[in-house]
Design a protein around this motif. Sequence first.
Motif, mmCIF file in Angstrom:
data_model
loop_
_atom_site.group_PDB
_atom_site.id
_atom_site.type_symbol
_atom_site.label_atom_id
_atom_site.label_comp_id
_atom_site.label_asym_id
_atom_site.label_seq_id
_atom_site.Cartn_x
_atom_site.Cartn_y
_atom_site.Cartn_z
ATOM 1 N N MET A 82 3.037 0.139 35.414
ATOM 2 C CA MET A 82 3.579 0.944 34.556
ATOM 3 C C MET A 82 1.845 1.609 34.235
ATOM 4 O O MET A 82 1.431 0.848 33.541
ATOM 5 N N ASN A 83 1.423 2.919 34.386
ATOM 6 C CA ASN A 83 -0.044 3.348 33.572
ATOM 7 C C ASN A 83 -0.282 4.350 32.537
ATOM 8 O O ASN A 83 1.956 4.693 32.587
ATOM 9 N N ASN A 84 -0.740 4.829 32.199
ATOM 10 C CA ASN A 84 -0.512 5.711 31.347
ATOM 11 C C ASN A 84 0.519 5.134 30.512
ATOM 12 O O ASN A 84 1.189 6.532 29.913
ATOM 13 N N LEU A 85 0.887 4.449 29.250
ATOM 14 C CA LEU A 85 1.649 4.098 29.062
ATOM 15 C C LEU A 85 1.777 5.624 27.518
ATOM 16 O O LEU A 85 0.973 5.824 27.037
ATOM 17 N N LYS A 86 3.281 5.401 26.656
ATOM 18 C CA LYS A 86 3.226 6.022 26.659
ATOM 19 C C LYS A 86 4.362 5.505 25.072
ATOM 20 O O LYS A 86 4.857 4.472 25.767
ATOM 21 N N PRO A 87 4.207 5.706 23.673
ATOM 22 C CA PRO A 87 5.483 5.006 22.820
ATOM 23 C C PRO A 87 6.498 4.707 23.194
ATOM 24 O O PRO A 87 7.195 3.959 22.537
ATOM 25 N N TYR A 105 24.834 -0.397 39.855
ATOM 26 C CA TYR A 105 23.557 -1.922 40.200
ATOM 27 C C TYR A 105 25.025 -2.949 40.043
ATOM 28 O O TYR A 105 26.007 -2.365 39.705
ATOM 29 N N THR A 106 25.155 -3.978 40.789
ATOM 30 C CA THR A 106 26.464 -5.202 40.957
ATOM 31 C C THR A 106 25.275 -5.996 39.765
ATOM 32 O O THR A 106 26.220 -6.267 39.325
ATOM 33 N N TYR A 107 23.771 -6.134 40.166
ATOM 34 C CA TYR A 107 23.295 -7.295 39.859
ATOM 35 C C TYR A 107 22.061 -6.867 38.983
ATOM 36 O O TYR A 107 21.221 -6.258 39.268
ATOM 37 N N TRP A 108 22.207 -7.893 37.371
ATOM 38 C CA TRP A 108 21.351 -7.775 36.910
ATOM 39 C C TRP A 108 20.353 -8.251 36.132
ATOM 40 O O TRP A 108 20.936 -9.827 35.587
ATOM 41 N N GLY A 109 19.072 -8.489 35.625
ATOM 42 C CA GLY A 109 18.675 -8.702 35.612
ATOM 43 C C GLY A 109 18.468 -9.379 33.929
ATOM 44 O O GLY A 109 19.229 -8.181 32.544
ATOM 45 N N GLN A 110 18.001 -10.657 33.164
ATOM 46 C CA GLN A 110 18.312 -10.172 31.201
ATOM 47 C C GLN A 110 17.427 -9.686 31.240
ATOM 48 O O GLN A 110 17.280 -9.252 29.302
ATOM 49 N N GLY A 111 16.133 -8.839 31.958
ATOM 50 C CA GLY A 111 15.789 -8.019 30.924
ATOM 51 C C GLY A 111 14.573 -8.121 30.028
ATOM 52 O O GLY A 111 14.067 -9.639 29.976
ATOM 53 N N THR A 112 13.322 -7.797 30.649
ATOM 54 C CA THR A 112 11.873 -7.790 29.713
ATOM 55 C C THR A 112 11.915 -6.996 28.608
ATOM 56 O O THR A 112 11.592 -5.958 28.546
ATOM 57 N N LEU A 113 10.911 -6.900 27.479
ATOM 58 C CA LEU A 113 10.980 -6.115 26.398
ATOM 59 C C LEU A 113 9.111 -5.737 26.294
ATOM 60 O O LEU A 113 7.928 -6.229 26.996
ATOM 61 N N VAL A 114 9.127 -4.522 26.707
ATOM 62 C CA VAL A 114 7.535 -2.993 26.737
ATOM 63 C C VAL A 114 8.041 -2.564 24.790
ATOM 64 O O VAL A 114 8.429 -1.933 24.315
ATOM 65 N N THR A 115 6.427 -2.842 24.723
ATOM 66 C CA THR A 115 6.435 -2.273 23.556
ATOM 67 C C THR A 115 4.662 -1.858 23.882
ATOM 68 O O THR A 115 4.662 -2.284 24.001
ATOM 69 N N VAL A 116 5.113 -0.325 23.341
ATOM 70 C CA VAL A 116 3.473 0.618 23.564
ATOM 71 C C VAL A 116 3.775 0.954 21.993
ATOM 72 O O VAL A 116 4.504 1.444 21.221
#
Length: 118
Positions: A82-87, A105-116
Amino acid sequence: VQLQASGGGLAQAGGSLRLSCAASGRTFSAYVMGWHRQAPGKEREFVAAITWSGSNISYADSVKGRFTISRDNAKNTVYLRMNNLKPEDTAVYYCAARSIKVSEYTYWGQGTLVTVSS
């Protein structure tokens, strides 16, 4: 298939992050891998997807030209650069997997938080 996302964190607007999603279980290379995100108070939305060979890639309009999805089947890992991230990119990012034969989608991961931050 078990999915473990990582790489989230805090970034400034204009900055970059790379998310990773490690898969275990069934044959990773057989699946279409995707990234989705859910911002606070909003519904989850599609971000990007890649087929097993990498020959077919798709992006949401909001991230085209800024985000790059890739995968390494030897490492059972999919990435989201992810480049040039925006809020407005602030969200919990989820990786997911599906058979090419289905659209959901059948399978999902637990998620990871991105804060800009702006």
